[in-house]
Scaffold this motif. Structure first.
Motif, PDB file in Angstrom:
ATOM      1  N   VAL A 176       0.836  -1.199   0.000  1.00 22.79           N
ATOM      2  CA  VAL A 176       0.000   0.000   0.000  1.00 22.79           C
ATOM      3  C   VAL A 176       0.871   1.248   0.000  1.00 22.79           C
ATOM      4  O   VAL A 176       2.022   1.241   0.437  1.00 22.79           O
ATOM      5  N   CYS A 177       0.293   2.325  -0.491  1.00 26.35           N
ATOM      6  CA  CYS A 177       0.994   3.600  -0.630  1.00 26.35           C
ATOM      7  C   CYS A 177       1.301   4.187   0.748  1.00 26.35           C
ATOM      8  O   CYS A 177       0.450   4.182   1.639  1.00 26.35           O
ATOM      9  N   SER A 178       2.512   4.724   0.909  1.00 23.52           N
ATOM     10  CA  SER A 178       2.895   5.317   2.185  1.00 23.52           C
ATOM     11  C   SER A 178       2.261   6.682   2.395  1.00 23.52           C
ATOM     12  O   SER A 178       2.136   7.138   3.528  1.00 23.52           O
ATOM     13  N   VAL A 179       1.852   7.347   1.332  1.00 25.52           N
ATOM     14  CA  VAL A 179       1.220   8.665   1.433  1.00 25.52           C
ATOM     15  C   VAL A 179      -0.293   8.536   1.492  1.00 25.52           C
ATOM     16  O   VAL A 179      -0.962   9.221   2.263  1.00 25.52           O
TER      17      VAL A 179
ATOM     18  N   THR B 213      -4.752   3.970   1.839  1.00 25.28           N
ATOM     19  CA  THR B 213      -5.896   3.199   1.357  1.00 25.28           C
ATOM     20  C   THR B 213      -5.762   2.845  -0.122  1.00 25.28           C
ATOM     21  O   THR B 213      -6.623   2.150  -0.674  1.00 25.28           O
ATOM     22  N   GLU B 214      -4.674   3.316  -0.772  1.00 24.81           N
ATOM     23  CA  GLU B 214      -4.449   3.038  -2.186  1.00 24.81           C
ATOM     24  C   GLU B 214      -3.361   1.977  -2.358  1.00 24.81           C
ATOM     25  O   GLU B 214      -2.401   1.922  -1.585  1.00 24.81           O
ATOM     26  N   GLN B 215      -3.502   1.159  -3.397  1.00 23.76           N
ATOM     27  CA  GLN B 215      -2.500   0.134  -3.687  1.00 23.76           C
ATOM     28  C   GLN B 215      -1.251   0.782  -4.276  1.00 23.76           C
ATOM     29  O   GLN B 215      -1.320   1.689  -5.099  1.00 23.76           O
ATOM     30  N   ALA B 216      -0.068   0.304  -3.840  1.00 19.35           N
ATOM     31  CA  ALA B 216       1.191   0.844  -4.335  1.00 19.35           C
ATOM     32  C   ALA B 216       1.487   0.324  -5.736  1.00 19.35           C
ATOM     33  O   ALA B 216       1.195  -0.834  -6.055  1.00 19.35           O
ATOM     34  N   THR B 217       2.059   1.188  -6.591  1.00 24.73           N
ATOM     35  CA  THR B 217       2.442   0.790  -7.947  1.00 24.73           C
ATOM     36  C   THR B 217       3.926   0.979  -8.209  1.00 24.73           C
ATOM     37  O   THR B 217       4.431   0.533  -9.224  1.00 24.73           O
ATOM     38  N   LEU B 218       4.629   1.698  -7.290  1.00 23.57           N
ATOM     39  CA  LEU B 218       6.069   1.859  -7.469  1.00 23.57           C
ATOM     40  C   LEU B 218       6.738   1.953  -6.100  1.00 23.57           C
ATOM     41  O   LEU B 218       6.096   2.250  -5.091  1.00 23.57           O
TER      42      LEU B 218
ATOM     43  N   SER C 173       1.463   6.265  -7.284  1.00 21.98           N
ATOM     44  CA  SER C 173       1.610   6.770  -8.650  1.00 21.98           C
ATOM     45  C   SER C 173       2.867   7.616  -8.732  1.00 21.98           C
ATOM     46  O   SER C 173       3.427   8.037  -7.701  1.00 21.98           O
ATOM     47  N   THR C 174       3.307   7.896  -9.944  1.00 23.42           N
ATOM     48  CA  THR C 174       4.461   8.777 -10.114  1.00 23.42           C
ATOM     49  C   THR C 174       4.139  10.190  -9.629  1.00 23.42           C
ATOM     50  O   THR C 174       5.008  10.884  -9.095  1.00 23.42           O
ATOM     51  N   GLU C 175       2.904  10.607  -9.800  1.00 21.71           N
ATOM     52  CA  GLU C 175       2.497  11.925  -9.309  1.00 21.71           C
ATOM     53  C   GLU C 175       2.578  11.988  -7.793  1.00 21.71           C
ATOM     54  O   GLU C 175       3.037  12.976  -7.213  1.00 21.71           O
ATOM     55  N   CYS C 176       2.133  10.914  -7.145  1.00 19.04           N
ATOM     56  CA  CYS C 176       2.204  10.833  -5.680  1.00 19.04           C
ATOM     57  C   CYS C 176       3.653  10.949  -5.222  1.00 19.04           C
ATOM     58  O   CYS C 176       3.968  11.688  -4.284  1.00 19.04           O
ATOM     59  N   PHE C 177       4.537  10.199  -5.877  1.00 13.41           N
ATOM     60  CA  PHE C 177       5.947  10.210  -5.501  1.00 13.41           C
ATOM     61  C   PHE C 177       6.556  11.588  -5.730  1.00 13.41           C
ATOM     62  O   PHE C 177       7.310  12.108  -4.899  1.00 13.41           O
ATOM     63  N   SER C 178       6.224  12.213  -6.853  1.00 21.00           N
ATOM     64  CA  SER C 178       6.761  13.535  -7.178  1.00 21.00           C
ATOM     65  C   SER C 178       6.294  14.587  -6.179  1.00 21.00           C
ATOM     66  O   SER C 178       7.090  15.402  -5.694  1.00 21.00           O
ATOM     67  N   ASN C 179       5.007  14.561  -5.836  1.00 22.57           N
ATOM     68  CA  ASN C 179       4.465  15.541  -4.901  1.00 22.57           C
ATOM     69  C   ASN C 179       5.043  15.376  -3.503  1.00 22.57           C
ATOM     70  O   ASN C 179       5.168  16.345  -2.752  1.00 22.57           O
TER      71      ASN C 179
END
Length: 629
Positions: free
Chosen positions: A64-67, A70-75, A94-100
């Motif tokens: 799952v996403c660290s940010v 509740t969302e599934q991690a993709t990277l 998402s890449t957007e999540c990681f960038s932000n």
């Protein structure tokens, strides 16, 4: 026969380290409803409940996403893996999540690299996580996914036996617990849990009905904040004088934490709709708060809004359990103990070496009671004396003395707000052999309060602060003792209560003084005190050094106070302070302030990362050589 009416989870999303306690509503033979835990040792109507917890094993493991947990991690961030940062922090949806998130995410990399370069500290020392083996918290991170966790969860056997426990509809479930509560571990991340309870005959030990079952959403890791650093401030006193020797002659160094923890009764969806329901739940928030408080390792901890009350069983949960139709109960119908001091903070902090003293609010205005709790490390301090200030009693004395009989009822309705203050005199167990007074006791006076008064009642707020300070002046007159005044004063910098605290008086032209319908603030000359109080965080404005420049950007230069200590969607400002007597104490370090832009990623406080709408303040002090006031 006893029957299960409804089973319901207080939160839809389970979090690692946060105890899951389902609401189980039972109907007895006499048709009455109970929510008690009916175990084999205390059957009801000849029956008891048997519990089991299962974890689905047939699902593919989902990270799952660290940010956005509740969302599934993709990277995954490979830099985190290389730096040995806890793996849960490396995933993004998402890449957007990681960038932000990168601006704040890279801080984790810097911290890990700095700690290893400086002293080889492992990541578990850097990133405080929930202790997966108890309801408490320690400064160790959870084991990586796939490891075995020593969790009993009500069972003497290993949590994850090798044998399949259940197969249903093509799914394979393993039994992981056999008590009513269950604490998810790192091994549960990405998996679904199922709770089962069944009514059992007390004599035959056989089930008499089909089991009641309920499944959770996928388990998510506990969000982990970037650690807040303790920032040294140079040896500059409140008058701007530098200690040229680079050290202070003192009896010792100690730290003080002040924190409004947001009582659960106030953490409602109406007030904080932007905060996910699972992050607002008390089961989650209490563990997150405990992790944070214990992680600071303060010698003295002053908490406000600590709940102590009997309250009606959570109506929203009860209505949901009873099929969703609105039902009104008499106040005597169903009570549960909801004592967060006695049942949580006191025992948990006791395990970390703290002694606790509590003062709850009086109950003339509200039946929902919270209060102030002060904790201190028993290896650092011993308790000498306690003073309790009940502003309701002071209000009654005031109205008797100065308010005409015809106005007494109106005056009391304005002045009585149930607020209290807790004042402790402590004796330090360190550094008793000072060069100034060899062998003399080192005492310390600590006041903890929450001045919770509506903003329109400026006269009442100022009067309560003045009353507290006059009480502290009496203590100072009887003993040569350093003083700390901590708490949530519900007053912004520049307000009359803040002016009284910081300046020792209120200017007679201050606009707050225009609100005084009872005449309790006159003459204005009486609104003063002789305590040399200084706000601890003003030291950021006086100190020098590159680390302080970032902190100064988070300060209001016009008041030398933080830009905010309270941040919600509708309000941001400073209400919390640690004041100290500058003739006897010097600030040596301060806990860094938080960045508003970072907090706004989750709209405001509280959030999944920070579990109160206030931020914690912490200051480190040195005792100065004793100079009689």
């Amino acid at each position: 026969m006893v029957s299960v009416v409804r089973v319901h989870f207080p939160s839809d999303i389970p979090i690692v380290g946060c105890e899951l306690t389902p609401y189980v509503v039972l109907r007895k033979l006499d048709k009455s409803l109970i929510t008690d835990d009916v175990d084999e040792t205390a059957p009801v109507d000849g029956h008891f409940l048997r519990y089991k917890w299962y974890r689905i094993q047939s699902d593919k493991k989902v990270e799952v996403c660290s940010v956005h947990p509740t969302e599934q991690a993709t990277l995954q961030c490979l830099g985190c893996v290389k730096a040995k940062i806890p793996v849960a922090k490396s995933y993004h949806c998402s890449t957007e999540c990681f960038s932000n998130a990168w601006q704040h995410h890279r801080v984790l990399h810097d911290w890990a690299a700095s700690a290893i370069n400086d002293n080889g500290t492992e990541e578990e020392e850097l990133f405080a996580r929930f202790n997966s083996s108890s309801s408490g918290a320690t400064n160790t991170n959870l084991p990586p996914t796939g490891s075995t966790v020593n969790l009993s969860n009500g069972s003497a056997a290993p949590v994850y036996p090798s044998a399949v426990a259940q197969r249903s509809h093509g799914e394979t479930w393993f039994e992981v617990g056999c008590s009513k509560t269950y604490t998810p571990s790192a091994d549960d991340i990405g998996h679904t849990l199922k709770f089962e309870c069944v009514v059992v005959d007390a004599e035959t030990k056989q089930p008499v009905r089909s089991p009641s079952q309920i499944a959770t959403a996928r388990v998510i890791p506990a969000p982990m904040p970037t650690p807040r650093r303790l920032i040294p401030v140079s040896a500059v006193d409140a008058n701007g004088h530098l200690d040229l020797n680079g050290r202070l002659s003192s009896f010792g160094t100690f730290t003080v934490l002040s924190y409004n923890t947001l009582a659960d009764v106030y953490a409602t969806s109406e007030s904080y709709s932007y905060c996910p329901s699972w992050a607002r739940s008390w089961n989650y928030r209490r563990q997150n708060l405990l992790r944070e408080i214990v992680g600071y390792r303060a010698d003295i901890v002053c908490l406000q809004e600590v709940r102590f009350s009997l309250s009606l069983y959570s109506l929203s949960n009860m209505l949901y359990c009873l099929s969703g139709f609105p039902v009104i109960y008499n106040i005597s119908d169903i009570y549960v103990q909801n004592d967060h001091f006695e049942e949580f903070f006191s025992p948990e902090l006791d395990m970390h070496g703290y002694q606790a003293i509590y003062k709850r609010k009086t109950s003339e205005v509200s039946q929902t009671l919270d209060g102030c709790a002060t904790f201190f490390r028993w290896d650092r301090f011993s308790h000498v004396k306690k003073y309790e200030v009940e502003f309701n009693k002071a209000a009654q004395s005031l109205t008797e003395a100065v308010v005409p009989n015809a106005q007494k009822k109106i005056a009391l309705s304005r002045l009585v707000k149930d607020n209290v203050a807790l004042i402790l005199v402590l004796e330090a167990k360190f550094g008793h052999q000072g060069i100034d007074n060899p062998g003399k006791r080192q005492l310390l006076c600590v006041a903890n309060t929450h001045v919770n008064v509506h903003q329109d009642l400026k006269d009442v707020k100022l009067w309560q602060v003045h009353t507290l300070l006059k009480g502290l002046e009496k203590i100072a007159a009887s003993a040569d003792i350093p003083m700390l005044v901590c708490g949530d004063f519900d007053s912004a910098p520049g307000s009359s209560p803040h002016a009284l605290l910081a300046m020792g008086k209120v200017d007679q032209m201050h606009p707050d003084l225009s609100v005084d319908p009872l005449g309790i603030l006159r003459p204005v000359a009486k609104l003063s005190h002789q305590l040399p109080l200084v706000s601890a965080y003003s030291s950021f404005a006086r100190g020098v050094g590159p680390a302080l420049e970032q902190q100064r950007r988070r300060m209001d230069p016009s008041t030398n106070e933080p830009l905010f200590t309270n941040c919600t969607r509708d309000f941001i400002g400073t209400h919390d302070y640690i004041f100290y007597t500058a003739d006897s104490l010097t600030v040596t370090s301060l806990l860094e302030l938080l960045d508003e832009d970072n907090l706004r990623k989750d709209t405001a406080l509280p959030s999944p990362v920070w579990s109160s709408d206030h931020i914690a303040l912490l200051a480190e002090f040195h005792c100065k050589p004793r100079v009689r006031r």
